[in-house]
Design a protein around this motif. Sequence first.
Motif, PDB file in Angstrom:
ATOM      1  N   UNK A   1       0.783  -1.229   0.000  1.00  0.00           N
ATOM      2  CA  UNK A   1       0.000   0.000   0.000  1.00  0.00           C
ATOM      3  C   UNK A   1       0.810   1.271   0.000  1.00  0.00           C
ATOM      4  N   UNK A   2       2.092   1.192   0.345  1.00  0.00           N
ATOM      5  CA  UNK A   2       2.934   2.388   0.342  1.00  0.00           C
ATOM      6  C   UNK A   2       3.131   2.896  -1.078  1.00  0.00           C
ATOM      7  N   UNK A   3       3.245   4.196  -1.193  1.00  0.00           N
ATOM      8  CA  UNK A   3       3.469   4.850  -2.485  1.00  0.00           C
ATOM      9  C   UNK A   3       4.847   5.475  -2.464  1.00  0.00           C
ATOM     10  N   UNK A   4       5.583   5.300  -3.562  1.00  0.00           N
ATOM     11  CA  UNK A   4       6.927   5.853  -3.634  1.00  0.00           C
ATOM     12  C   UNK A   4       7.346   6.125  -5.063  1.00  0.00           C
ATOM     13  N   UNK A   5       8.618   6.438  -5.224  1.00  0.00           N
ATOM     14  CA  UNK A   5       9.182   6.804  -6.516  1.00  0.00           C
ATOM     15  C   UNK A   5      10.279   5.826  -6.914  1.00  0.00           C
ATOM     16  N   UNK A   6      10.258   5.367  -8.152  1.00  0.00           N
ATOM     17  CA  UNK A   6      11.314   4.495  -8.682  1.00  0.00           C
ATOM     18  C   UNK A   6      12.585   5.328  -8.807  1.00  0.00           C
ATOM     19  N   UNK A   7      13.677   4.837  -8.177  1.00  0.00           N
ATOM     20  CA  UNK A   7      14.931   5.594  -8.194  1.00  0.00           C
ATOM     21  C   UNK A   7      16.108   4.826  -8.793  1.00  0.00           C
ATOM     22  N   UNK A   8      15.983   3.503  -8.952  1.00  0.00           N
ATOM     23  CA  UNK A   8      17.128   2.721  -9.446  1.00  0.00           C
ATOM     24  C   UNK A   8      16.652   1.350  -9.911  1.00  0.00           C
ATOM     25  N   UNK A   9      17.347   0.803 -10.917  1.00  0.00           N
ATOM     26  CA  UNK A   9      17.111  -0.569 -11.376  1.00  0.00           C
ATOM     27  C   UNK A   9      18.351  -1.402 -11.116  1.00  0.00           C
ATOM     28  N   UNK A  10      18.198  -2.524 -10.414  1.00  0.00           N
ATOM     29  CA  UNK A  10      19.278  -3.481 -10.222  1.00  0.00           C
ATOM     30  C   UNK A  10      19.035  -4.591 -11.229  1.00  0.00           C
ATOM     31  N   UNK A  11      19.623  -4.449 -12.412  1.00  0.00           N
ATOM     32  CA  UNK A  11      19.355  -5.400 -13.489  1.00  0.00           C
ATOM     33  C   UNK A  11      19.903  -6.788 -13.186  1.00  0.00           C
ATOM     34  N   UNK A  12      20.972  -6.872 -12.429  1.00  0.00           N
ATOM     35  CA  UNK A  12      21.547  -8.171 -12.086  1.00  0.00           C
ATOM     36  C   UNK A  12      20.594  -8.994 -11.215  1.00  0.00           C
ATOM     37  N   UNK A  13      19.957  -8.341 -10.246  1.00  0.00           N
ATOM     38  CA  UNK A  13      19.025  -9.020  -9.338  1.00  0.00           C
ATOM     39  C   UNK A  13      17.567  -8.925  -9.796  1.00  0.00           C
ATOM     40  N   UNK A  14      17.342  -8.140 -10.879  1.00  0.00           N
ATOM     41  CA  UNK A  14      15.996  -7.912 -11.409  1.00  0.00           C
ATOM     42  C   UNK A  14      15.069  -7.314 -10.357  1.00  0.00           C
ATOM     43  N   UNK A  15      15.576  -6.280  -9.683  1.00  0.00           N
ATOM     44  CA  UNK A  15      14.820  -5.591  -8.637  1.00  0.00           C
ATOM     45  C   UNK A  15      14.781  -4.094  -8.943  1.00  0.00           C
ATOM     46  N   UNK A  16      13.743  -3.447  -8.425  1.00  0.00           N
ATOM     47  CA  UNK A  16      13.545  -2.020  -8.610  1.00  0.00           C
ATOM     48  C   UNK A  16      13.597  -1.361  -7.233  1.00  0.00           C
ATOM     49  N   UNK A  17      14.437  -0.342  -7.094  1.00  0.00           N
ATOM     50  CA  UNK A  17      14.533   0.377  -5.832  1.00  0.00           C
ATOM     51  C   UNK A  17      13.487   1.489  -5.818  1.00  0.00           C
ATOM     52  N   UNK A  18      12.644   1.466  -4.777  1.00  0.00           N
ATOM     53  CA  UNK A  18      11.578   2.463  -4.634  1.00  0.00           C
ATOM     54  C   UNK A  18      11.825   3.241  -3.346  1.00  0.00           C
ATOM     55  N   UNK A  19      11.867   4.566  -3.463  1.00  0.00           N
ATOM     56  CA  UNK A  19      12.022   5.425  -2.295  1.00  0.00           C
ATOM     57  C   UNK A  19      10.631   5.826  -1.827  1.00  0.00           C
ATOM     58  N   UNK A  20      10.319   5.457  -0.578  1.00  0.00           N
ATOM     59  CA  UNK A  20       9.015   5.745   0.016  1.00  0.00           C
ATOM     60  C   UNK A  20       9.050   7.102   0.716  1.00  0.00           C
ATOM     61  N   UNK A  21      10.075   7.334   1.533  1.00  0.00           N
ATOM     62  CA  UNK A  21      10.298   8.625   2.192  1.00  0.00           C
ATOM     63  C   UNK A  21      11.780   8.945   2.064  1.00  0.00           C
ATOM     64  N   UNK A  22      12.185  10.073   2.637  1.00  0.00           N
ATOM     65  CA  UNK A  22      13.605  10.440   2.586  1.00  0.00           C
ATOM     66  C   UNK A  22      14.489   9.406   3.271  1.00  0.00           C
TER      67      UNK A  22
END
Length: 56
Positions: free
Chosen positions: A19-40
């Motif tokens: 349910x948390x909302x955040x912003x996509x900030x980075x792609x880890x293509x090796x692990x196939x994961x997306x880093x999402x920043x929720x707060x500072x």
Amino acid sequence: MGDFKIGDTVQVTGSTMTGNVGTVVHFDTEREKILVRITDQTQNYFTADELKRFSG
């Protein structure tokens, strides 16, 4: 990674931080994961299927 781009606003649908909302900030293509920043001070990696585009 999926249809997401850096700067996209997304909502978490997976089992962690659901349910948390955040912003996509980075792609880890090796692990196939997306880093999402929720707060500072809160961010986490998710797979594309654990996210959906947020439309406020």
